[in-house]
Design a protein around this motif. Structure first.
Motif, PDB file in Angstrom:
ATOM      1  N   LEU A   1      31.515  63.732  18.625  1.00 35.07           N
ATOM      2  CA  LEU A   1      32.639  62.945  19.136  1.00 35.07           C
ATOM      3  C   LEU A   1      32.174  61.873  20.108  1.00 35.07           C
ATOM      4  O   LEU A   1      31.209  62.055  20.865  1.00 35.07           O
ATOM      5  N   LYS A   2      32.899  60.761  20.095  1.00 36.74           N
ATOM      6  CA  LYS A   2      32.631  59.622  20.968  1.00 36.74           C
ATOM      7  C   LYS A   2      33.881  59.328  21.793  1.00 36.74           C
ATOM      8  O   LYS A   2      35.007  59.639  21.366  1.00 36.74           O
ATOM      9  N   PRO A   3      33.723  58.707  22.939  1.00 34.41           N
ATOM     10  CA  PRO A   3      34.909  58.363  23.744  1.00 34.41           C
ATOM     11  C   PRO A   3      35.930  57.544  22.969  1.00 34.41           C
ATOM     12  O   PRO A   3      37.141  57.700  23.190  1.00 34.41           O
ATOM     13  N   GLU A   4      35.468  56.722  22.046  1.00 35.90           N
ATOM     14  CA  GLU A   4      36.410  55.908  21.277  1.00 35.90           C
ATOM     15  C   GLU A   4      37.205  56.710  20.248  1.00 35.90           C
ATOM     16  O   GLU A   4      38.091  56.166  19.603  1.00 35.90           O
ATOM     17  N   ASP A   5      36.898  57.987  20.092  1.00 33.47           N
ATOM     18  CA  ASP A   5      37.709  58.856  19.248  1.00 33.47           C
ATOM     19  C   ASP A   5      38.947  59.365  19.983  1.00 33.47           C
ATOM     20  O   ASP A   5      39.810  60.002  19.370  1.00 33.47           O
ATOM     21  N   THR A   6      39.031  59.104  21.264  1.00 31.97           N
ATOM     22  CA  THR A   6      40.179  59.530  22.053  1.00 31.97           C
ATOM     23  C   THR A   6      41.452  58.895  21.525  1.00 31.97           C
ATOM     24  O   THR A   6      41.543  57.667  21.399  1.00 31.97           O
ATOM     25  N   ALA A   7      42.423  59.721  21.186  1.00 31.34           N
ATOM     26  CA  ALA A   7      43.669  59.240  20.588  1.00 31.34           C
ATOM     27  C   ALA A   7      44.602  60.429  20.373  1.00 31.34           C
ATOM     28  O   ALA A   7      44.193  61.587  20.513  1.00 31.34           O
ATOM     29  N   VAL A   8      45.834  60.126  19.996  1.00 32.36           N
ATOM     30  CA  VAL A   8      46.736  61.149  19.474  1.00 32.36           C
ATOM     31  C   VAL A   8      46.551  61.169  17.959  1.00 32.36           C
ATOM     32  O   VAL A   8      46.615  60.126  17.315  1.00 32.36           O
ATOM     33  N   TYR A   9      46.307  62.341  17.428  1.00 37.17           N
ATOM     34  CA  TYR A   9      46.058  62.503  16.005  1.00 37.17           C
ATOM     35  C   TYR A   9      47.295  63.048  15.308  1.00 37.17           C
ATOM     36  O   TYR A   9      47.919  64.008  15.777  1.00 37.17           O
ATOM     37  N   TYR A  10      47.631  62.431  14.182  1.00 39.61           N
ATOM     38  CA  TYR A  10      48.800  62.781  13.402  1.00 39.61           C
ATOM     39  C   TYR A  10      48.387  63.041  11.949  1.00 39.61           C
ATOM     40  O   TYR A  10      47.412  62.470  11.466  1.00 39.61           O
ATOM     41  N   CYS A  11      49.175  63.840  11.247  1.00 35.45           N
ATOM     42  CA  CYS A  11      48.965  63.941   9.806  1.00 35.45           C
ATOM     43  C   CYS A  11      50.231  63.494   9.090  1.00 35.45           C
ATOM     44  O   CYS A  11      51.337  63.538   9.639  1.00 35.45           O
ATOM     45  N   ASN A  12      50.058  63.055   7.864  1.00 33.81           N
ATOM     46  CA  ASN A  12      51.164  62.604   7.052  1.00 33.81           C
ATOM     47  C   ASN A  12      50.645  62.365   5.649  1.00 33.81           C
ATOM     48  O   ASN A  12      49.445  62.489   5.387  1.00 33.81           O
ATOM     49  N   ALA A  13      51.550  62.002   4.754  1.00 32.64           N
ATOM     50  CA  ALA A  13      51.137  61.636   3.407  1.00 32.64           C
ATOM     51  C   ALA A  13      50.241  60.403   3.480  1.00 32.64           C
ATOM     52  O   ALA A  13      50.276  59.638   4.443  1.00 32.64           O
ATOM     53  N   ALA A  14      49.451  60.208   2.454  1.00 35.27           N
ATOM     54  CA  ALA A  14      48.518  59.080   2.417  1.00 35.27           C
ATOM     55  C   ALA A  14      48.488  58.495   1.014  1.00 35.27           C
ATOM     56  O   ALA A  14      49.189  58.956   0.108  1.00 35.27           O
ATOM     57  N   GLY A  15      47.672  57.468   0.841  1.00 38.30           N
ATOM     58  CA  GLY A  15      47.489  56.886  -0.479  1.00 38.30           C
ATOM     59  C   GLY A  15      48.692  56.131  -0.992  1.00 38.30           C
ATOM     60  O   GLY A  15      48.907  56.029  -2.202  1.00 38.30           O
ATOM     61  N   GLY A  16      49.493  55.586  -0.066  1.00 41.31           N
ATOM     62  CA  GLY A  16      50.657  54.820  -0.484  1.00 41.31           C
ATOM     63  C   GLY A  16      51.871  55.664  -0.792  1.00 41.31           C
ATOM     64  O   GLY A  16      52.907  55.130  -1.222  1.00 41.31           O
ATOM     65  N   ALA A  17      51.786  56.973  -0.575  1.00 42.34           N
ATOM     66  CA  ALA A  17      52.921  57.863  -0.839  1.00 42.34           C
ATOM     67  C   ALA A  17      54.002  57.708   0.227  1.00 42.34           C
ATOM     68  O   ALA A  17      53.700  57.312   1.352  1.00 42.34           O
ATOM     69  N   PRO A  18      55.242  58.027  -0.107  1.00 40.51           N
ATOM     70  CA  PRO A  18      56.301  57.996   0.909  1.00 40.51           C
ATOM     71  C   PRO A  18      55.952  58.935   2.059  1.00 40.51           C
ATOM     72  O   PRO A  18      55.501  60.062   1.836  1.00 40.51           O
ATOM     73  N   MET A  19      56.144  58.481   3.274  1.00 34.90           N
ATOM     74  CA  MET A  19      55.726  59.260   4.422  1.00 34.90           C
ATOM     75  C   MET A  19      56.882  60.031   5.027  1.00 34.90           C
ATOM     76  O   MET A  19      58.024  59.595   5.007  1.00 34.90           O
ATOM     77  N   ALA A  20      56.554  61.184   5.575  1.00 30.40           N
ATOM     78  CA  ALA A  20      57.520  61.995   6.304  1.00 30.40           C
ATOM     79  C   ALA A  20      57.725  61.404   7.698  1.00 30.40           C
ATOM     80  O   ALA A  20      56.902  60.603   8.152  1.00 30.40           O
ATOM     81  N   PRO A  21      58.780  61.805   8.381  1.00 30.86           N
ATOM     82  CA  PRO A  21      58.890  61.423   9.795  1.00 30.86           C
ATOM     83  C   PRO A  21      57.644  61.894  10.543  1.00 30.86           C
ATOM     84  O   PRO A  21      57.127  62.988  10.274  1.00 30.86           O
ATOM     85  N   TRP A  22      57.172  61.099  11.467  1.00 29.99           N
ATOM     86  CA  TRP A  22      55.967  61.470  12.196  1.00 29.99           C
ATOM     87  C   TRP A  22      56.224  62.678  13.095  1.00 29.99           C
ATOM     88  O   TRP A  22      57.273  62.802  13.702  1.00 29.99           O
TER      89      TRP A  22
END
Length: 115
Positions: free
Chosen positions: A84-105
């Motif tokens: 891990l690097k300091p620039e990896d600091t973030a809030v991480y989310y999961c959701n659909a990918a690949g252009g699929a319709p996304m769920a509410p975050w």
């Protein structure tokens, strides 16, 4: 609630963390899934994605350090983060990918890399 992220936390540079995402079957069973992250003051970006058959893609900045996986029996997606690097600091989310319709975050999970 369609996606629930967990894990994360605080790690030192060079350390490791993992995050998990339990997803509703209504999206998990149909679409590729992805891990996204949003750092303060930046746009949300796709970090890694995985198809139901297990084909993975990664953004260049995490290649060789992060591993995405999924357990189809548990409708769960994982992200193992190493070196891990300091620039990896973030809030991480999961959701659909690949252009699929996304769920509410979901609420996401905080990953902080700091010494």
């Amino acid at each position: 609630v369609l996606v629930v992220e967990s894990g994360g936390g605080l790690a030192q540079p060079g350390g490791s963390l993992s995050v998990s995402c339990a997803a509703s079957g209504s999206i998990y069973n149909i679409y590729p899934m992805g891990w996204y992250r949003q750092a303060p003051g930046k746009q949300r970006e796709l970090v890694a994605s995985i198809t139901r058959s297990g084909t993975t893609t990664y953004t260049d900045s995490v290649k060789g350090r992060f591993t995405i996986s999924r357990d189809n029996a548990k409708n769960t997606v994982y992200l193992q983060m190493n070196s891990l690097k300091p620039e990896d600091t973030a809030v991480y989310y999961c959701n659909a990918a690949g252009g699929a319709p996304m769920a509410p975050w979901g609420q996401g999970t905080q990953v902080t890399v700091s010494s």
